[in-house]
Design a protein around this motif. Structure first.
Motif, PDB file in Angstrom:
ATOM      1  N   TYR A 250       0.846  -1.189   0.000  1.00 37.63           N
ATOM      2  CA  TYR A 250       0.000   0.000   0.000  1.00 37.63           C
ATOM      3  C   TYR A 250       0.882   1.239   0.000  1.00 37.63           C
ATOM      4  O   TYR A 250       1.983   1.239   0.534  1.00 37.63           O
ATOM      5  N   LEU A 251       0.375   2.280  -0.599  1.00 36.95           N
ATOM      6  CA  LEU A 251       1.139   3.523  -0.650  1.00 36.95           C
ATOM      7  C   LEU A 251       1.367   4.075   0.748  1.00 36.95           C
ATOM      8  O   LEU A 251       2.450   4.519   1.093  1.00 36.95           O
ATOM      9  N   ASP A 252       0.312   4.053   1.587  1.00 39.37           N
ATOM     10  CA  ASP A 252       0.435   4.496   2.974  1.00 39.37           C
ATOM     11  C   ASP A 252       0.617   3.265   3.859  1.00 39.37           C
ATOM     12  O   ASP A 252      -0.323   2.504   4.088  1.00 39.37           O
ATOM     13  N   ASN A 253       1.821   3.065   4.340  1.00 38.43           N
ATOM     14  CA  ASN A 253       2.128   1.895   5.150  1.00 38.43           C
ATOM     15  C   ASN A 253       2.910   2.350   6.381  1.00 38.43           C
ATOM     16  O   ASN A 253       4.124   2.540   6.314  1.00 38.43           O
ATOM     17  N   PRO A 254       2.240   2.522   7.522  1.00 40.15           N
ATOM     18  CA  PRO A 254       2.916   3.013   8.730  1.00 40.15           C
ATOM     19  C   PRO A 254       4.086   2.131   9.149  1.00 40.15           C
ATOM     20  O   PRO A 254       5.128   2.637   9.580  1.00 40.15           O
ATOM     21  N   GLU A 255       3.909   0.811   9.046  1.00 38.81           N
ATOM     22  CA  GLU A 255       4.986  -0.095   9.454  1.00 38.81           C
ATOM     23  C   GLU A 255       6.228   0.118   8.600  1.00 38.81           C
ATOM     24  O   GLU A 255       7.352   0.185   9.112  1.00 38.81           O
ATOM     25  N   ARG A 256       6.005   0.254   7.283  1.00 32.83           N
ATOM     26  CA  ARG A 256       7.130   0.492   6.390  1.00 32.83           C
ATOM     27  C   ARG A 256       7.831   1.805   6.733  1.00 32.83           C
ATOM     28  O   ARG A 256       9.061   1.873   6.776  1.00 32.83           O
ATOM     29  N   ASP A 257       7.055   2.836   7.000  1.00 29.98           N
ATOM     30  CA  ASP A 257       7.643   4.140   7.317  1.00 29.98           C
ATOM     31  C   ASP A 257       8.414   4.095   8.633  1.00 29.98           C
ATOM     32  O   ASP A 257       9.478   4.725   8.754  1.00 29.98           O
ATOM     33  N   ASP A 258       7.896   3.346   9.615  1.00 26.78           N
ATOM     34  CA  ASP A 258       8.601   3.212  10.899  1.00 26.78           C
ATOM     35  C   ASP A 258       9.940   2.500  10.710  1.00 26.78           C
ATOM     36  O   ASP A 258      10.957   2.878  11.309  1.00 26.78           O
ATOM     37  N   ILE A 259       9.928   1.455   9.889  1.00 27.30           N
ATOM     38  CA  ILE A 259      11.168   0.711   9.639  1.00 27.30           C
ATOM     39  C   ILE A 259      12.184   1.605   8.930  1.00 27.30           C
ATOM     40  O   ILE A 259      13.380   1.586   9.257  1.00 27.30           O
ATOM     41  N   ALA A 260      11.713   2.412   7.985  1.00 28.81           N
ATOM     42  CA  ALA A 260      12.615   3.314   7.265  1.00 28.81           C
ATOM     43  C   ALA A 260      13.261   4.315   8.229  1.00 28.81           C
ATOM     44  O   ALA A 260      14.451   4.617   8.128  1.00 28.81           O
ATOM     45  N   LYS A 261      12.459   4.818   9.178  1.00 27.52           N
ATOM     46  CA  LYS A 261      13.006   5.750  10.178  1.00 27.52           C
ATOM     47  C   LYS A 261      14.032   5.055  11.062  1.00 27.52           C
ATOM     48  O   LYS A 261      15.065   5.634  11.409  1.00 27.52           O
ATOM     49  N   THR A 262      13.747   3.795  11.417  1.00 24.22           N
ATOM     50  CA  THR A 262      14.689   3.032  12.244  1.00 24.22           C
ATOM     51  C   THR A 262      16.003   2.815  11.508  1.00 24.22           C
ATOM     52  O   THR A 262      17.088   2.910  12.094  1.00 24.22           O
ATOM     53  N   ILE A 263      15.900   2.530  10.203  1.00 31.08           N
ATOM     54  CA  ILE A 263      17.110   2.336   9.395  1.00 31.08           C
ATOM     55  C   ILE A 263      17.945   3.611   9.381  1.00 31.08           C
ATOM     56  O   ILE A 263      19.176   3.573   9.531  1.00 31.08           O
ATOM     57  N   ASP A 264      17.296   4.748   9.214  1.00 36.34           N
ATOM     58  CA  ASP A 264      18.026   6.022   9.230  1.00 36.34           C
ATOM     59  C   ASP A 264      18.722   6.239  10.572  1.00 36.34           C
ATOM     60  O   ASP A 264      19.875   6.691  10.631  1.00 36.34           O
ATOM     61  N   MET A 265      18.016   5.908  11.666  1.00 37.35           N
ATOM     62  CA  MET A 265      18.576   6.112  12.999  1.00 37.35           C
ATOM     63  C   MET A 265      19.779   5.199  13.227  1.00 37.35           C
ATOM     64  O   MET A 265      20.837   5.650  13.714  1.00 37.35           O
ATOM     65  N   ILE A 266      19.647   3.913  12.854  1.00 38.93           N
ATOM     66  CA  ILE A 266      20.752   2.972  13.042  1.00 38.93           C
ATOM     67  C   ILE A 266      21.927   3.355  12.148  1.00 38.93           C
ATOM     68  O   ILE A 266      23.094   3.274  12.565  1.00 38.93           O
ATOM     69  N   SER A 267      21.618   3.788  10.930  1.00 41.41           N
ATOM     70  CA  SER A 267      22.678   4.184  10.003  1.00 41.41           C
ATOM     71  C   SER A 267      23.503   5.335  10.573  1.00 41.41           C
ATOM     72  O   SER A 267      24.730   5.367  10.440  1.00 41.41           O
ATOM     73  N   THR A 268      22.827   6.282  11.226  1.00 40.76           N
ATOM     74  CA  THR A 268      23.530   7.407  11.852  1.00 40.76           C
ATOM     75  C   THR A 268      24.453   6.911  12.965  1.00 40.76           C
ATOM     76  O   THR A 268      25.597   7.369  13.092  1.00 40.76           O
ATOM     77  N   LYS A 269      23.959   5.956  13.757  1.00 39.54           N
ATOM     78  CA  LYS A 269      24.787   5.406  14.854  1.00 39.54           C
ATOM     79  C   LYS A 269      25.990   4.637  14.305  1.00 39.54           C
ATOM     80  O   LYS A 269      27.083   4.704  14.866  1.00 39.54           O
ATOM     81  N   VAL A 270      25.765   3.894  13.203  1.00 43.24           N
ATOM     82  CA  VAL A 270      26.878   3.168  12.582  1.00 43.24           C
ATOM     83  C   VAL A 270      27.959   4.144  12.132  1.00 43.24           C
ATOM     84  O   VAL A 270      29.157   3.930  12.348  1.00 43.24           O
ATOM     85  N   GLU A 271      27.511   5.236  11.497  1.00 41.03           N
ATOM     86  CA  GLU A 271      28.465   6.244  11.031  1.00 41.03           C
ATOM     87  C   GLU A 271      29.255   6.834  12.192  1.00 41.03           C
ATOM     88  O   GLU A 271      30.465   7.047  12.098  1.00 41.03           O
ATOM     89  N   GLU A 272      28.579   7.082  13.310  1.00 40.25           N
ATOM     90  CA  GLU A 272      29.256   7.639  14.487  1.00 40.25           C
ATOM     91  C   GLU A 272      30.302   6.677  15.034  1.00 40.25           C
ATOM     92  O   GLU A 272      31.413   7.091  15.419  1.00 40.25           O
ATOM     93  N   GLU A 273      29.979   5.381  15.093  1.00 38.15           N
ATOM     94  CA  GLU A 273      30.924   4.388  15.600  1.00 38.15           C
ATOM     95  C   GLU A 273      32.137   4.259  14.688  1.00 38.15           C
ATOM     96  O   GLU A 273      33.262   4.109  15.152  1.00 38.15           O
ATOM     97  N   ILE A 274      31.886   4.311  13.362  1.00 40.71           N
ATOM     98  CA  ILE A 274      33.006   4.232  12.418  1.00 40.71           C
ATOM     99  C   ILE A 274      33.944   5.418  12.620  1.00 40.71           C
ATOM    100  O   ILE A 274      35.172   5.274  12.615  1.00 40.71           O
TER     101      ILE A 274
END
Length: 284
Positions: A250-274
């Motif tokens: 579906y175009l509007d998918n809250p679960e998908r959007d939440d996962i995308a936000k989580t990926i962005d957050m984890i990606s930022t933390k990975v960058e900080e650790e590197i």
């Protein structure tokens, strides 16, 4: 899997103002392809409707010739199992072509031509030198969706299925943007790591020294933190891929959007650790 649902065009034998819609669609389709419409849809001998069109061909020496085609429209998408157009459905093809003073025959079908009909047309080509072409649902769909003008026609005659395709396309584009962002991050940071290792680890002794230092003194960033973050990122990406590969998109998918936000957050933390590890290696 087809995109356009030909059942959206009304049957040709039910009466009413919609019964000629498939033939009108054929007229607009061939006009879009560049043919000249000579005669609008006219009820043919076999009960179907025929259209006369002309094609201008330019030869090698620049000479032009006009090819006149008889277009036979058969809309069987509403029939049981959307049956193929058979040889018995196309009566007296050669007679119809000659009567209209045409050079060739075009079958315009919302399903497909049967093998028997195709054989019949090939025989006419060999014995009577009659050119022919057939347009089945897949070929029609491809030619429509390939250009902006074709898509405009598709939106008029296949409003529901075309709009579904557009919405799915928006979702696919959204998925592509997220995937590009994730993989660009991973690729970019992989390049950063390689570049830093090339600069700082000219010999393996420096890296070994750091690892020994961490193991003995526990100084420097804990590599398990980065390892755990990468594992979390992998899990979230897998979740995202499962949503995109499922049948319920579906175009509007809250679960998908939440996962995308989580990926962005984890990606930022990975960058900080590197960055922490790189800065620490520089101090060795």
């Amino acid at each position: 899997m087809t995109i356009l649902d030909f059942k959206e065009i009304a049957q040709s034998n039910i009466g009413g103002e919609e019964q000629d819609k498939f033939e009108l669609f054929a007229r607009d389709f061939f006009k879009y392809l560049g043919y000249k419409i000579v005669d609008d849809p006219d009820r043919g001998q076999d009960g179907g409707k025929d259209i006369l069109i002309e094609e201008e061909r330019v030869g090698i020496l620049g000479r032009t010739s006009t090819i006149r085609w008889l277009v036979s429209c058969k809309h069987f998408a509403h029939s049981k199992k959307s049956r193929a157009v058979g040889s018995d459905d196309e009566l007296d093809i050669l007679v119809r072509v000659k009567r209209k003073k045409c050079n060739g025959f075009i079958g315009f079908y919302s399903t497909i031509p049967s093998s028997g009909l195709t054989q019949k047309l090939n025989e006419l080509k060999e014995t009577e030198n009659m050119d022919f072409e057939t347009y089945d649902y897949a070929k029609i769909e491809y030619l429509l969706l390939d250009t902006e003008k074709g898509r405009e026609i598709a939106s008029r005659y296949f409003e529901q299925s075309y709009n579904r395709w557009v919405e799915q396309g928006k979702l696919a584009e959204s998925m592509l943007q997220i995937s590009r962002k994730v993989y660009k991050y991973i690729s970019n940071n992989k390049d950063i790591i390689i570049a830093q290792l090339q600069q700082l680890v000219a010999s393996k002794s420096i890296l070994y020294q750091y690892m020994m230092m961490y193991q003995t003194n526990k100084s420097g960033p804990n590599p398990e933190v980065l390892s755990n973050l990468i594992e979390e990122l992998t899990i979230e990406i897998d979740k995202l891929h499962k949503i995109f590969s499922s049948k319920h998109i579906y175009l509007d998918n809250p679960e998908r959007d939440d996962i995308a936000k989580t990926i962005d957050m984890i990606s930022t933390k990975v960058e900080e650790e590197i960055k922490k590890i790189i800065e620490f290696i520089r101090t060795i």
